[in-house]
Motif scaffolding. Structure first.
Motif, PDB file in Angstrom:
ATOM      1  N   GLN A 262      27.170  62.201 -18.647  1.00  0.00           N
ATOM      2  CA  GLN A 262      27.509  63.247 -17.676  1.00  0.00           C
ATOM      3  C   GLN A 262      26.326  64.172 -17.387  1.00  0.00           C
ATOM      4  N   LEU A 263      25.409  64.293 -18.336  1.00  0.00           N
ATOM      5  CA  LEU A 263      24.285  65.211 -18.171  1.00  0.00           C
ATOM      6  C   LEU A 263      23.306  64.761 -17.092  1.00  0.00           C
ATOM      7  N   LEU A 264      23.512  63.582 -16.545  1.00  0.00           N
ATOM      8  CA  LEU A 264      22.700  63.145 -15.410  1.00  0.00           C
ATOM      9  C   LEU A 264      23.072  63.915 -14.144  1.00  0.00           C
ATOM     10  N   GLU A 265      24.213  64.610 -14.170  1.00  0.00           N
ATOM     11  CA  GLU A 265      24.661  65.397 -13.018  1.00  0.00           C
ATOM     12  C   GLU A 265      24.523  66.896 -13.311  1.00  0.00           C
ATOM     13  N   LYS A 266      24.074  67.633 -12.300  1.00  0.00           N
ATOM     14  CA  LYS A 266      23.814  69.068 -12.470  1.00  0.00           C
ATOM     15  C   LYS A 266      25.053  69.840 -12.907  1.00  0.00           C
ATOM     16  N   LYS A 267      26.201  69.525 -12.326  1.00  0.00           N
ATOM     17  CA  LYS A 267      27.400  70.307 -12.644  1.00  0.00           C
ATOM     18  C   LYS A 267      27.755  70.210 -14.121  1.00  0.00           C
ATOM     19  N   HIS A 268      27.485  69.048 -14.710  1.00  0.00           N
ATOM     20  CA  HIS A 268      27.770  68.890 -16.141  1.00  0.00           C
ATOM     21  C   HIS A 268      26.678  69.515 -17.001  1.00  0.00           C
TER      22      HIS A 268
ATOM     23  N   ILE B  42      23.737  51.637 -24.291  1.00  0.00           N
ATOM     24  CA  ILE B  42      24.013  53.080 -24.286  1.00  0.00           C
ATOM     25  C   ILE B  42      22.800  53.840 -23.741  1.00  0.00           C
ATOM     26  N   ILE B  43      21.608  53.431 -24.162  1.00  0.00           N
ATOM     27  CA  ILE B  43      20.384  54.051 -23.629  1.00  0.00           C
ATOM     28  C   ILE B  43      20.378  53.946 -22.112  1.00  0.00           C
ATOM     29  N   ALA B  44      20.691  52.752 -21.600  1.00  0.00           N
ATOM     30  CA  ALA B  44      20.674  52.517 -20.148  1.00  0.00           C
ATOM     31  C   ALA B  44      21.708  53.373 -19.432  1.00  0.00           C
ATOM     32  N   LYS B  45      22.874  53.538 -20.043  1.00  0.00           N
ATOM     33  CA  LYS B  45      23.942  54.324 -19.419  1.00  0.00           C
ATOM     34  C   LYS B  45      23.548  55.798 -19.286  1.00  0.00           C
ATOM     35  N   CYS B  46      22.744  56.275 -20.198  1.00  0.00           N
ATOM     36  CA  CYS B  46      22.383  57.694 -20.216  1.00  0.00           C
ATOM     37  C   CYS B  46      21.027  57.970 -19.575  1.00  0.00           C
ATOM     38  N   SER B  47      20.423  56.930 -18.993  1.00  0.00           N
ATOM     39  CA  SER B  47      19.084  57.078 -18.424  1.00  0.00           C
ATOM     40  C   SER B  47      19.128  57.185 -16.908  1.00  0.00           C
TER      41      SER B  47
ATOM     42  N   TYR C 165      16.201  71.184 -14.428  1.00  0.00           N
ATOM     43  CA  TYR C 165      16.634  70.158 -15.372  1.00  0.00           C
ATOM     44  C   TYR C 165      17.004  68.843 -14.691  1.00  0.00           C
ATOM     45  N   ASN C 166      16.721  68.721 -13.402  1.00  0.00           N
ATOM     46  CA  ASN C 166      16.804  67.434 -12.718  1.00  0.00           C
ATOM     47  C   ASN C 166      15.886  66.455 -13.459  1.00  0.00           C
ATOM     48  N   PRO C 167      16.367  65.244 -13.758  1.00  0.00           N
ATOM     49  CA  PRO C 167      15.531  64.304 -14.526  1.00  0.00           C
ATOM     50  C   PRO C 167      14.148  64.067 -13.911  1.00  0.00           C
TER      51      PRO C 167
END
Length: 264
Positions: A16-22, A81-86, A154-156
């Motif tokens: 979820q941290l890939l999105e700003k709102k989260h 899991i790494i891929a899902k969070c990247s 904090y945008n990737p």
């Protein structure tokens, strides 16, 4: 500790941290890759956990630092899991979850004599913001202030573009219409660039307290912030280029400030 299920609640929170709102809701963000995690560890950034690939193992450069960071949770996971969070197509085998730093150092910056501060007003491109932060770090600037409408720090893509510099200097968000008048009251000069300016950046004196105001890629500094500008300067361009982008222009000005402050 190891996690192997994509359905694990923590994995879902990380993704979820890939999105700003989260990121805003959780007050956390992700940094990816060996270099950024290493910089965060060396800078003692407030990390919740470091997540690495079980299949590829802990990178040697990170493992060297693990003994001195026992307060950080180290979690082995699958490459899936790494891929899902990247946020990248070819993820590196490690990422960290970092807590947003709530400390507001505006008062400290306002009270600092001869401070060199970059004020970012509505820059939209993550790469531009990251480059501005790197240049500010390189010249020993005192702070970077992010005004409303500026791309998320904090945008990737912004984080990658900073190359770790976000851990090295004060970066904070502020309402510019409230902050700029306070800076002026403390004696700082608010400076921006203008193609109509009469003074060029090589004759301007950057040695006193200087707050360099830089604006949006297409529209420049907003009218609301422009109202507080004391001095307008121009970067000479004797060649045929129409203009410099905001990150390049800011870097030119910062290095002229560095030259005046440290090398004259």
């Amino acid at each position: 500790m190891e996690i192997t299920s994509l359905q694990n609640p923590r994995v879902k929170q990380w993704a979820q941290l890939l999105e700003k709102k989260h990121r805003d809701k959780q007050r956390k963000y992700i940094i990816e890759g060996i270099h950024l995690v290493q910089e965060a560890l060396i800078s003692n950034a407030p990390m919740e956990c470091i997540v690495y690939s079980i299949e590829q193992g802990m990178p040697a450069d990170i493992e060297k630092l693990s003994a001195t960071h026992l307060d950080v949770e180290w979690i082995g996971v699958t490459d899936a899991i790494i891929a899902k969070c990247s946020s990248t197509e070819t993820p590196q085998p490690i990422f960290a979850v970092v807590e947003k730093h709530d400390a507001n150092r505006v008062d400290e910056v306002l009270s600092q004599p001869n401070a060199l501060v970059i004020v970012v007003d509505g820059v939209q491109d993550p790469g531009n913001l990251g480059t501005i932060i790197r240049s500010a770090d390189a010249v020993l600037a005192d702070a970077v202030i992010l005004g409303r409408g500026t791309v998320d720090l904090y945008n990737p893509k912004t984080i990658r573009s900073t190359m770790g510099s976000l851990f090295h200097l004060a970066i904070m968000e502020a309402e510019l219409q409230e902050l700029l008048p306070l800076a002026k009251q403390k004696g700082a000069r608010i400076v921006s660039t203008s193609l109509q300016a009469q003074e060029n950046c090589y004759t301007y004196d950057f040695r006193p307290a200087t707050w360099l105001l830089v604006g949006n890629e297409g529209n420049g500094v907003s009218e609301a912030a422009e109202a507080f500008v004391d001095d307008r300067i121009i970067i000479p361009m004797p060649g045929k280029a129409e203009s410099l982008n905001v990150a390049m222009a800011t870097s030119v000005l910062l290095y002229e400030a560095l030259r005046q402050r440290k090398y004259t």
